[in-house]
Design a protein around this motif. Structure first.
Motif, PDB file in Angstrom:
ATOM      1  N   GLY A   5      31.109  18.921  26.728  1.00 55.76           N
ATOM      2  CA  GLY A   5      31.001  20.283  26.242  1.00 55.76           C
ATOM      3  C   GLY A   5      29.618  20.557  25.674  1.00 55.76           C
ATOM      4  N   ARG A   6      29.280  21.819  25.528  1.00 55.13           N
ATOM      5  CA  ARG A   6      27.950  22.169  25.001  1.00 55.13           C
ATOM      6  C   ARG A   6      27.867  22.019  23.482  1.00 55.13           C
ATOM      7  N   VAL A   7      28.982  21.755  22.859  1.00 56.06           N
ATOM      8  CA  VAL A   7      29.006  21.442  21.433  1.00 56.06           C
ATOM      9  C   VAL A   7      29.913  20.232  21.248  1.00 56.06           C
ATOM     10  N   SER A   8      29.665  19.487  20.179  1.00 53.56           N
ATOM     11  CA  SER A   8      30.350  18.206  20.024  1.00 53.56           C
ATOM     12  C   SER A   8      31.792  18.345  19.573  1.00 53.56           C
ATOM     13  N   SER A   9      32.163  19.510  19.030  1.00 55.29           N
ATOM     14  CA  SER A   9      33.510  19.689  18.494  1.00 55.29           C
ATOM     15  C   SER A   9      34.538  20.078  19.552  1.00 55.29           C
ATOM     16  N   THR A  10      34.105  20.233  20.801  1.00 57.65           N
ATOM     17  CA  THR A  10      35.036  20.524  21.891  1.00 57.65           C
ATOM     18  C   THR A  10      35.881  19.292  22.186  1.00 57.65           C
ATOM     19  N   GLY A  11      37.150  19.489  22.535  1.00 55.09           N
ATOM     20  CA  GLY A  11      38.021  18.377  22.891  1.00 55.09           C
ATOM     21  C   GLY A  11      37.745  17.872  24.289  1.00 55.09           C
ATOM     22  N   VAL A  12      37.767  16.550  24.452  1.00 59.31           N
ATOM     23  CA  VAL A  12      37.504  15.949  25.762  1.00 59.31           C
ATOM     24  C   VAL A  12      38.575  16.354  26.776  1.00 59.31           C
ATOM     25  N   ALA A  13      39.834  16.235  26.405  1.00 58.74           N
ATOM     26  CA  ALA A  13      40.917  16.489  27.365  1.00 58.74           C
ATOM     27  C   ALA A  13      40.951  17.948  27.791  1.00 58.74           C
ATOM     28  N   GLY A  14      40.917  18.863  26.838  1.00 59.76           N
ATOM     29  CA  GLY A  14      41.007  20.271  27.188  1.00 59.76           C
ATOM     30  C   GLY A  14      39.868  20.722  28.065  1.00 59.76           C
ATOM     31  N   LEU A  15      38.642  20.322  27.721  1.00 67.51           N
ATOM     32  CA  LEU A  15      37.491  20.702  28.528  1.00 67.51           C
ATOM     33  C   LEU A  15      37.605  20.132  29.939  1.00 67.51           C
ATOM     34  N   THR A  16      37.930  18.850  30.042  1.00 67.02           N
ATOM     35  CA  THR A  16      37.924  18.177  31.337  1.00 67.02           C
ATOM     36  C   THR A  16      39.034  18.680  32.242  1.00 67.02           C
ATOM     37  N   LEU A  17      40.245  18.809  31.715  1.00 67.62           N
ATOM     38  CA  LEU A  17      41.359  19.244  32.549  1.00 67.62           C
ATOM     39  C   LEU A  17      41.181  20.690  32.995  1.00 67.62           C
ATOM     40  N   GLY A  18      40.389  21.462  32.259  1.00 63.87           N
ATOM     41  CA  GLY A  18      40.092  22.825  32.668  1.00 63.87           C
ATOM     42  C   GLY A  18      38.890  22.939  33.574  1.00 63.87           C
ATOM     43  N   GLY A  19      38.251  21.813  33.908  1.00 66.36           N
ATOM     44  CA  GLY A  19      37.071  21.802  34.763  1.00 66.36           C
ATOM     45  C   GLY A  19      35.944  21.052  34.102  1.00 66.36           C
ATOM     46  N   GLY A  20      35.368  21.644  33.030  1.00 68.72           N
ATOM     47  CA  GLY A  20      34.406  20.896  32.242  1.00 68.72           C
ATOM     48  C   GLY A  20      32.957  21.263  32.452  1.00 68.72           C
ATOM     49  N   SER A  21      32.565  22.476  32.046  1.00 68.20           N
ATOM     50  CA  SER A  21      31.176  22.898  32.137  1.00 68.20           C
ATOM     51  C   SER A  21      30.389  22.366  30.946  1.00 68.20           C
ATOM     52  N   GLY A  22      29.153  21.912  31.199  1.00 72.25           N
ATOM     53  CA  GLY A  22      28.322  21.378  30.136  1.00 72.25           C
ATOM     54  C   GLY A  22      26.872  21.277  30.565  1.00 72.25           C
TER      55      GLY A  22
END
Length: 468
Positions: free
Chosen positions: A133-150
């Protein structure tokens, strides 16, 4: 369905639960239900703070017995509020944050409640990383399972492109692993289908070498935003290296040493550069931007884990986000972006980003259920403010920005960047054909539609072929 109070029924869950079970009567309940977006205020009946897959299974079984609606809370933002349910059960994974790195195999095994801060700091000693994620407080699972822009998506692809496997607990309490060789239909669906299919308790990633990284921030008075955005577009479209990630943005000038004092709290136009290489190399890459004589600059080599938290959003403020994917960026589109940037609410943490795609993002455009990946640019206005009196203006600004850019939009959308904008937008996140295929996977793994709170893929669509 039981008619007993779920508060009392929660007492039956506690003896079989290794984590904590909280109800509104318990100390710590209000802190546990607080989420990143202060606009969302819901009171679940039970918060099950899980410590492992067995706790997840117990929590889901409890929800089945009591008829409680299920929300799943990973490690991060849930800006749209999908990780909370009014009067239901929250499966809270935030105690499951372990990250195990194998530097020889270049892999990382990550628990479902980890944030990218957890992930990046575990990988940093080995000079390894991936798109996060573009910020460190984003969750790994939620970002990744939704695609994961960074930031490094042009170099490494979306976060899901580095996904090797997912350990999942289904609504029926079955533990399964999805990978290229195990449940491949589900593995395909987890590359963008989000939390529709179960609770991800563990994810395994391929890692990539990132020995040296550099952050660049060049800023100008906002009135020069049209000039700055045009130069940035020309730089990207001129074939710049895929080692460069970043954006051109409007934001409020922070009280940092590299920002002139007279620009603190003022609206700025900013070039954000995240680079896989040295500061000297990045200065050369950004030569056309330096030629515009920025009013302030920061150009420094720093660990990737520190870059990832350099622009962290503050928690506990009011949020409204949206996004459009753009087929191209002609002069008129640049003008529209600049005009809307000048209307952004300041001084607030709000930002309006114009992000270049292409490179490794486009490479995976046909492999996964993501029709947006061939976009040239992404516009992402996200409003953040503290005062509820600013709600109407902040929301209108986001909507107006999206409307202004829509003539150049592809029609597809990355769902992690938006809240609840209706079923048409959910289908736009996958395309109608992929939505129907995803619904077939949903029918197999979650036929009762237990996991339905965020960008829902309805199992009925698998048989009807129509929207649900």
């Amino acid at each position: 369905m039981t008619t007993h109070s779920p508060y009392a029924a929660a007492d039956a869950l506690r003896p079989q639960f290794a984590g904590s079970v909280l109800t509104p009567e318990d100390p710590g309940y209000d802190a546990a239900r607080a989420i990143f977006n202060a606009m969302v205020d819901r009171r679940p009946a039970v918060i099950a703070q899980c410590t492992g897959a067995e706790d997840v299974r117990a929590a889901l079984a409890f929800a089945d017995r009591t008829g409680l609606e299920v929300a799943v809370r990973g490690g991060g933002h849930s800006v749209a509020g999908a990780s909370l349910t009014e009067g239901g059960l929250v499966v809270d994974l935030r105690r499951m944050r372990a990250v195990t790195v194998d530097p020889r195999a270049r892999t990382a095994v990550v628990e479902g409640g980890a944030t990218w801060a957890d992930f990046d700091r575990a990988c940093q000693p080995h000079g390894l990383g991936t798109t996060g994620g573009r910020v460190s407080s984003t969750g790994v699972a939620g970002l990744t399972l939704g695609g994961g822009s960074g930031w490094f998506e042009r170099k490494f692809g979306l976060a899901c492109d580095s996904l090797l496997s997912v350990d999942l607990v289904t609504a029926d309490g079955v533990e399964i692993r999805a990978s290229a060789n195990e449940h491949p239909d589900l593995f395909w669906a987890l590359h963008g289908g989000g939390g529709n299919f179960g609770v991800a308790t563990r994810l395994t990633f391929e890692l990539h070498p990132l020995p040296v990284t550099t952050l660049g921030l060049l800023l100008w008075e906002a009135e020069r935003g049209l000039e700055v955005t045009t130069a940035y577009r020309d730089l990207i479209e001129g074939g710049v290296t895929e080692d460069l990630g970043g954006a051109v943005a409007y934001l409020t000038g922070p009280p940092e040493d590299f920002v002139p004092a007279e620009l603190h709290g003022k609206r700025l136009a900013v070039c954000i550069a995240v680079y896989a290489g040295t500061a000297a190399e990045l200065r050369n890459v950004l030569a056309p931007m330096f030629a515009l004589r920025p009013d302030g600059e920061l150009l420094t080599e720093m660990p990737y884990c520190d870059i990832q938290c350099a622009l962290d959003d503050p928690p506990g403020v009011r949020n409204y986000w949206s996004s459009e994917h753009l087929a191209d960026l002609p002069d008129d589109a640049v003008r529209r972006f600049a005009e809307q940037g000048m209307a952004m609410l300041v001084p607030t943490p709000s930002q309006s980003l114009l992000v270049p795609w292409g490179g490794a993002v486009a490479t995976g455009a046909r492999e996964w259920p993501q029709p947006y990946r061939d976009a040239a640019w992404v516009v992402h206005p996200f409003g953040l403010w503290e005062d509820p009196a600013d709600d109407a203006y902040g929301i209108a600004w986001v909507k107006n920005t999206i409307a202004a850019m829509r003539p150049y939009a592809t029609g597809a959308v990355y769902l992690n960047f938006i809240g609840n904008e209706g079923m048409d937008r959910v289908i736009a996140g996958y395309g109608r054909e992929n939505y129907t295929k995803l619904a077939a996977v949903k029918l197999e793994y979650d036929p009762r539609n237990v996991f339905h709170l965020h960008h829902n893929i309805h199992p009925a669509a698998a048989t009807s072929g129509r929207r649900s």
